[in-house]
Design an enzyme around this catalytic site. Sequence first.
Site, short mmCIF file in Angstrom:
data_model
loop_
_atom_site.label_atom_id
_atom_site.label_comp_id
_atom_site.label_asym_id
_atom_site.label_seq_id
_atom_site.Cartn_x
_atom_site.Cartn_y
_atom_site.Cartn_z
N ARG A 31 5.17 -3.51 -0.52
CA ARG A 31 3.76 -3.23 -0.81
C ARG A 31 3.29 -4.00 -2.03
O ARG A 31 2.53 -4.95 -1.94
CB ARG A 31 3.57 -1.71 -1.00
CG ARG A 31 2.11 -1.22 -0.85
CD ARG A 31 1.21 -1.57 -2.00
NE ARG A 31 1.61 -0.99 -3.29
CZ ARG A 31 1.01 -1.26 -4.42
NH1 ARG A 31 -0.02 -2.10 -4.48
NH2 ARG A 31 1.44 -0.72 -5.55
N ASP A 32 3.77 -3.64 -3.20
CA ASP A 32 3.27 -4.25 -4.43
C ASP A 32 3.63 -5.73 -4.50
O ASP A 32 2.89 -6.53 -5.06
CB ASP A 32 3.83 -3.51 -5.64
CG ASP A 32 3.04 -3.78 -6.91
OD1 ASP A 32 1.88 -4.21 -6.80
OD2 ASP A 32 3.58 -3.56 -8.00
N HIS A 87 7.75 0.77 -14.50
CA HIS A 87 7.32 -0.24 -13.53
C HIS A 87 6.97 -1.49 -14.35
O HIS A 87 5.89 -1.59 -14.91
CB HIS A 87 6.09 0.28 -12.77
CG HIS A 87 5.53 -0.68 -11.76
ND1 HIS A 87 5.59 -0.44 -10.41
CD2 HIS A 87 4.87 -1.85 -11.90
CE1 HIS A 87 4.99 -1.42 -9.77
NE2 HIS A 87 4.55 -2.30 -10.66
N HIS A 117 6.63 -5.62 -14.90
CA HIS A 117 6.52 -6.99 -14.41
C HIS A 117 7.20 -7.90 -15.42
O HIS A 117 7.36 -7.55 -16.59
CB HIS A 117 5.05 -7.37 -14.22
CG HIS A 117 4.44 -6.72 -13.01
ND1 HIS A 117 3.84 -7.44 -12.01
CD2 HIS A 117 4.35 -5.43 -12.63
CE1 HIS A 117 3.39 -6.63 -11.06
NE2 HIS A 117 3.69 -5.40 -11.43
N CYS A 150 0.70 -11.25 -10.10
CA CYS A 150 -0.35 -10.34 -10.55
C CYS A 150 -1.66 -11.09 -10.53
O CYS A 150 -1.79 -12.12 -11.19
CB CYS A 150 -0.06 -9.81 -11.95
SG CYS A 150 -1.40 -8.75 -12.55
N ASN A 185 6.75 -8.21 -10.05
CA ASN A 185 7.68 -7.17 -10.48
C ASN A 185 9.04 -7.76 -10.80
O ASN A 185 9.45 -8.78 -10.23
CB ASN A 185 7.85 -6.13 -9.36
CG ASN A 185 6.59 -5.37 -9.07
OD1 ASN A 185 6.23 -4.46 -9.81
ND2 ASN A 185 5.89 -5.74 -8.02
#
Length: 300
Positions: free
Chosen positions: A13-14, A206, A208, A239, A248
Amino acid sequence: MSEYVKIVEVGPRDGLQNEKQFLDSAVKIELVDRLAAAGFPNVEAVSFVSPKWVPQMADGAQVMDGIARRPGTIYSALVPNMRGLEGALAARVDEVVIFGAASEAFSQRNINCSIAESIARFEPVAAAAKQAGLRLRGSISCSLGCPYQGEVPVGAVVDVAERFLQLGCDEIDVADTIGVGTAAQVARVLRAVGRITDLGTRVSGHFHDTYGQALANILSALDCGVRIFHSSVAGLGGCPYAKGATGNVATEDVLYLLQGQGLSTGVNLDAVVDIGQWISGQIGRPTSSRAGRALALKKA
C-alpha cells in the site's frame, strides 16, 4: 526465547502507491500472498481512496478479493472517509487505517483544513469501524518534520495521538513521512507519546529513509520501548512531498538489524529477500535494500 518485535509490512500500500510503475492486480495479489506466507503478522494491503488522487490503488477491491487469506494475518486498508470505509467493509479487511498530520501547514496544504477538523472528520469512520469489529489504527504523518513548516512541535504529535486514542485507535503510528528525523528527536517524541499510552503495545515507528537515518531511528525507538515497526519490502515507494525521498525503510534492512539485536519477528528474512528481488523486477528498478542486495548476491 528472544523478545518479539512486530513488523507491519506496508509495501503493497504505502510503497506501491508512490511508485510510478503501475502494476497489474495479479502482481499485487501475489505480493500480498508472498508477504503473508513469509510470516508477517500484519500486511497493509490496499487503500480505498479516490482513484483520481491515487490511481495506483484503484484496484483495492480486486486485490482483496484475490488474495489467499492466511489465518491470523491482519490485512489492513487505508481509508480517508466513510465511502472508503464502506469499500473496506465490503472487501472484508481486518484493520482500517485513518490518518492525520502533526503539522498544521501540511494539513492545510494537502486537505485544506486544520488538524482538528481533519480528525473530526474521522469520528463517524472510527465509530463505524469499531462497531463492525475492525481493528483501528491512526497514523500521524509529519511527526518528525514537515516539508512546508519544517520543525514540528513535540506537543503537536502528542495532541494528535490523544485525539486518535479518544477515537478508539488500537495502535498509533508515529510517522516520519519525509525521513528527516534523527535518533535524539525520535526519543524526545516517543517519550512524550509514552506519557499518554503504552509504547510497547500501542505505538509503532514508521520511518522513511530519505536521509539514511531510519535504522538509527528504529534503534532509538527500541530503546524507548517501542516494539512495532513499519517497513516496505525492497524499500518500495517514495514520498510525493519530499524531492528525492526514498520511501519507507526497507524490510530486509530492518529484519537484518533486528536479527543482529537478538530480537524475534517471526518473519523469514530469506523469503523476504526473494520477494524483494522479484517485486523490484516487476517495477523495473533495483531494490533499495542494502541488506537485500547483499544477501541476494550471496545466494546467487
